[in-house]
Design a protein around this motif. Structure first.
Motif, PDB file in Angstrom:
ATOM      1  N   ALA A  53      11.774   3.031  -8.227  1.00 52.08           N
ATOM      2  CA  ALA A  53      11.199   2.427  -8.915  1.00 52.08           C
ATOM      3  C   ALA A  53      10.574   1.451  -7.245  1.00 52.08           C
ATOM      4  O   ALA A  53      11.022   0.722  -6.641  1.00 52.08           O
ATOM      5  N   LEU A  83       1.761   2.569 -18.103  1.00 56.05           N
ATOM      6  CA  LEU A  83       2.565   3.276 -17.762  1.00 56.05           C
ATOM      7  C   LEU A  83       2.847   4.044 -16.542  1.00 56.05           C
ATOM      8  O   LEU A  83       1.691   4.642 -16.634  1.00 56.05           O
ATOM      9  N   ASN A  84       4.557   3.591 -15.750  1.00 58.38           N
ATOM     10  CA  ASN A  84       3.517   4.589 -14.139  1.00 58.38           C
ATOM     11  C   ASN A  84       2.714   4.312 -13.455  1.00 58.38           C
ATOM     12  O   ASN A  84       2.098   5.001 -13.049  1.00 58.38           O
ATOM     13  N   THR A  92       5.456   6.827 -10.893  1.00 57.22           N
ATOM     14  CA  THR A  92       6.368   6.400 -11.708  1.00 57.22           C
ATOM     15  C   THR A  92       7.461   5.054 -11.097  1.00 57.22           C
ATOM     16  O   THR A  92       7.988   4.281 -10.800  1.00 57.22           O
ATOM     17  N   ARG A  95       6.190   2.082 -11.824  1.00 60.35           N
ATOM     18  CA  ARG A  95       6.147   1.669 -12.796  1.00 60.35           C
ATOM     19  C   ARG A  95       7.210  -0.033 -13.364  1.00 60.35           C
ATOM     20  O   ARG A  95       7.604  -0.466 -12.569  1.00 60.35           O
ATOM     21  N   SER A  96       7.211  -0.353 -14.437  1.00 59.03           N
ATOM     22  CA  SER A  96       7.363  -1.743 -15.134  1.00 59.03           C
ATOM     23  C   SER A  96       8.832  -1.785 -14.963  1.00 59.03           C
ATOM     24  O   SER A  96       9.155  -0.821 -16.363  1.00 59.03           O
ATOM     25  N   THR A 128       7.872  -1.983 -20.608  1.00 62.86           N
ATOM     26  CA  THR A 128       8.627  -2.442 -19.556  1.00 62.86           C
ATOM     27  C   THR A 128       9.896  -1.788 -19.258  1.00 62.86           C
ATOM     28  O   THR A 128      10.769  -1.959 -20.624  1.00 62.86           O
TER      29      THR A 128
END
Length: 177
Positions: A53, A83-84, A92, A95-96, A128
Protein backbone atom coordinates in the motif's frame (compact mmCIF):
# COMPACT_ATOMS: atom_id res chain seq x y z
CA UNK A 1 9.98 10.04 23.31
CA UNK A 2 10.33 9.32 19.60
CA UNK A 3 7.96 6.75 18.09
CA UNK A 4 6.83 5.71 14.63
CA UNK A 5 3.37 5.27 13.20
CA UNK A 6 2.74 3.77 9.77
CA UNK A 7 -0.47 4.73 7.97
CA UNK A 8 -1.92 4.00 4.53
CA UNK A 9 -4.72 6.39 3.65
CA UNK A 10 -4.85 6.23 -0.12
CA UNK A 11 -2.44 8.46 -2.01
CA UNK A 12 0.66 8.95 0.12
CA UNK A 13 1.03 12.51 -1.15
CA UNK A 14 -2.19 13.36 0.71
CA UNK A 15 -1.33 11.55 3.92
CA UNK A 16 2.20 12.99 3.92
CA UNK A 17 0.92 16.56 3.51
CA UNK A 18 -1.45 16.20 6.46
CA UNK A 19 1.01 14.66 8.91
CA UNK A 20 3.82 17.07 7.98
CA UNK A 21 1.67 19.80 9.54
CA UNK A 22 0.99 18.03 12.84
CA UNK A 23 2.69 19.32 15.98
CA UNK A 24 5.13 16.81 17.44
CA UNK A 25 5.76 15.13 14.09
CA UNK A 26 9.44 15.43 13.20
CA UNK A 27 9.51 13.42 9.97
CA UNK A 28 7.12 11.96 7.41
CA UNK A 29 8.36 9.62 4.68
CA UNK A 30 6.28 8.34 1.81
CA UNK A 31 6.78 4.73 0.85
CA UNK A 32 5.32 1.26 0.71
CA UNK A 33 4.30 -1.34 3.31
CA UNK A 34 2.18 -4.45 3.60
CA UNK A 35 3.43 -6.39 0.62
CA UNK A 36 5.73 -9.25 -0.23
CA UNK A 37 8.16 -7.63 -2.70
CA UNK A 38 11.37 -6.20 -1.21
CA UNK A 39 12.36 -2.66 -2.22
CA UNK A 40 9.53 -2.15 -4.72
CA UNK A 41 9.47 0.72 -7.17
CA UNK A 42 6.34 2.84 -7.55
CA UNK A 43 5.79 1.40 -11.05
CA UNK A 44 5.68 -2.09 -9.51
CA UNK A 45 3.35 -1.12 -6.66
CA UNK A 46 0.73 0.40 -8.97
CA UNK A 47 0.42 -2.93 -10.83
CA UNK A 48 -1.19 -4.26 -7.60
CA UNK A 49 1.03 -7.35 -7.77
CA UNK A 50 3.37 -6.46 -4.88
CA UNK A 51 0.76 -6.42 -2.11
CA UNK A 52 2.05 -3.05 -0.91
CA UNK A 53 0.00 0.00 0.00
CA UNK A 54 1.09 3.61 -0.46
CA UNK A 55 2.13 4.39 3.10
CA UNK A 56 3.64 7.10 5.26
CA UNK A 57 6.06 6.52 8.08
CA UNK A 58 5.42 9.18 10.72
CA UNK A 59 8.09 9.87 13.32
CA UNK A 60 6.57 11.69 16.29
CA UNK A 61 7.29 12.78 19.83
CA UNK A 62 4.73 10.97 21.99
CA UNK A 63 5.16 13.59 24.71
CA UNK A 64 3.84 16.25 22.27
CA UNK A 65 1.29 14.27 20.22
CA UNK A 66 -0.07 10.84 21.08
CA UNK A 67 -0.70 7.90 18.79
CA UNK A 68 -4.38 8.32 19.71
CA UNK A 69 -4.26 11.91 18.40
CA UNK A 70 -2.65 10.68 15.18
CA UNK A 71 -5.46 8.15 14.79
CA UNK A 72 -8.02 10.96 15.13
CA UNK A 73 -6.31 12.92 12.35
CA UNK A 74 -5.88 9.83 10.18
CA UNK A 75 -9.55 8.82 10.30
CA UNK A 76 -10.77 12.38 9.76
CA UNK A 77 -8.62 13.09 6.70
CA UNK A 78 -9.33 10.06 4.51
CA UNK A 79 -12.28 7.76 3.85
CA UNK A 80 -11.80 4.56 5.88
CA UNK A 81 -14.98 3.01 4.44
CA UNK A 82 -13.97 2.49 0.82
CA UNK A 83 -12.20 -0.77 0.09
CA UNK A 84 -9.08 -0.37 -2.03
CA UNK A 85 -9.77 3.19 -3.09
CA UNK A 86 -9.71 6.84 -2.11
CA UNK A 87 -11.82 9.06 -4.31
CA UNK A 88 -10.92 8.42 -7.94
CA UNK A 89 -7.81 6.41 -7.00
CA UNK A 90 -8.55 2.68 -7.18
CA UNK A 91 -6.49 -0.39 -6.37
CA UNK A 92 -5.19 -2.38 -3.43
CA UNK A 93 -2.26 0.02 -3.11
CA UNK A 94 -4.77 2.75 -2.13
CA UNK A 95 -6.27 0.75 0.74
CA UNK A 96 -6.76 2.13 4.24
CA UNK A 97 -4.41 0.52 6.75
CA UNK A 98 -2.63 0.97 10.03
CA UNK A 99 0.60 -0.99 10.36
CA UNK A 100 1.08 -1.15 14.12
CA UNK A 101 4.56 -1.22 15.65
CA UNK A 102 3.53 -2.33 19.14
CA UNK A 103 0.74 -4.16 20.93
CA UNK A 104 -0.32 -0.81 22.41
CA UNK A 105 -0.73 0.73 18.92
CA UNK A 106 -2.76 -2.31 17.84
CA UNK A 107 -5.02 -2.02 20.88
CA UNK A 108 -5.51 1.75 20.42
CA UNK A 109 -6.28 1.37 16.70
CA UNK A 110 -8.77 -1.47 17.20
CA UNK A 111 -10.46 0.32 20.11
CA UNK A 112 -10.74 3.56 18.13
CA UNK A 113 -12.29 1.76 15.16
CA UNK A 114 -14.79 0.15 17.55
CA UNK A 115 -15.68 3.55 19.04
CA UNK A 116 -16.14 5.11 15.58
CA UNK A 117 -18.31 2.15 14.57
CA UNK A 118 -20.48 2.28 17.71
CA UNK A 119 -20.91 6.03 17.37
CA UNK A 120 -21.84 5.57 13.68
CA UNK A 121 -19.41 8.30 12.66
CA UNK A 122 -19.43 6.89 9.11
CA UNK A 123 -22.46 5.75 7.13
CA UNK A 124 -20.62 2.66 5.85
CA UNK A 125 -18.52 0.10 7.72
CA UNK A 126 -14.85 0.93 8.35
CA UNK A 127 -12.61 -1.30 6.23
CA UNK A 128 -9.26 -0.06 7.54
CA UNK A 129 -6.98 -3.01 8.12
CA UNK A 130 -4.94 -3.17 11.32
CA UNK A 131 -1.84 -5.20 10.50
CA UNK A 132 1.47 -5.87 12.21
CA UNK A 133 4.23 -3.71 10.74
CA UNK A 134 6.94 -5.65 8.96
CA UNK A 135 8.76 -3.44 6.47
CA UNK A 136 8.75 0.08 5.11
CA UNK A 137 10.35 0.85 1.77
CA UNK A 138 10.85 4.55 0.95
CA UNK A 139 9.33 5.87 -2.26
CA UNK A 140 11.42 7.43 -4.99
CA UNK A 141 12.65 11.00 -4.39
CA UNK A 142 10.08 12.60 -6.71
CA UNK A 143 7.31 11.49 -4.30
CA UNK A 144 8.92 13.10 -1.25
CA UNK A 145 7.49 16.37 0.07
CA UNK A 146 5.17 16.36 -2.94
CA UNK A 147 2.47 18.79 -1.84
CA UNK A 148 4.94 21.32 -0.47
CA UNK A 149 6.83 21.33 -3.76
CA UNK A 150 3.84 21.09 -6.13
CA UNK A 151 0.97 22.69 -4.22
CA UNK A 152 -0.25 24.72 -7.20
CA UNK A 153 -0.89 21.66 -9.38
CA UNK A 154 -4.55 20.86 -10.04
CA UNK A 155 -4.39 17.49 -8.22
CA UNK A 156 -2.90 19.12 -5.14
CA UNK A 157 -5.53 21.86 -5.12
CA UNK A 158 -8.46 19.53 -5.75
CA UNK A 159 -7.51 16.53 -3.61
CA UNK A 160 -4.79 17.31 -1.08
CA UNK A 161 -5.68 20.88 -0.12
CA UNK A 162 -9.14 19.92 1.24
CA UNK A 163 -7.52 17.34 3.55
CA UNK A 164 -5.02 19.91 4.82
CA UNK A 165 -7.86 22.39 5.29
CA UNK A 166 -9.78 19.80 7.31
CA UNK A 167 -6.76 19.36 9.58
CA UNK A 168 -6.46 23.14 10.00
CA UNK A 169 -10.18 23.53 10.73
CA UNK A 170 -10.95 20.57 13.02
CA UNK A 171 -7.60 19.94 14.67
CA UNK A 172 -6.22 23.43 15.33
CA UNK A 173 -4.67 22.25 18.60
CA UNK A 174 -2.58 19.68 16.68
CA UNK A 175 -1.31 22.01 13.91
CA UNK A 176 2.26 23.27 13.92
CA UNK A 177 2.62 27.02 14.30
Amino acid sequence: MSEKAIFAGGCFWCTEAVFQRVKGVSKVRSGFSGGEVKNPAYKEVITQRTGHAETVEVTFDSEVITFQNLLEVFFATHDPTTLNRQGADKGTHYRSAIFYTSDKQKELAENFINVLTKQKVFDDPIVTEVTKFENFYPAEDYHINYFNLNGEQAFCQAVINPKVNKLNTYFKEFVKE
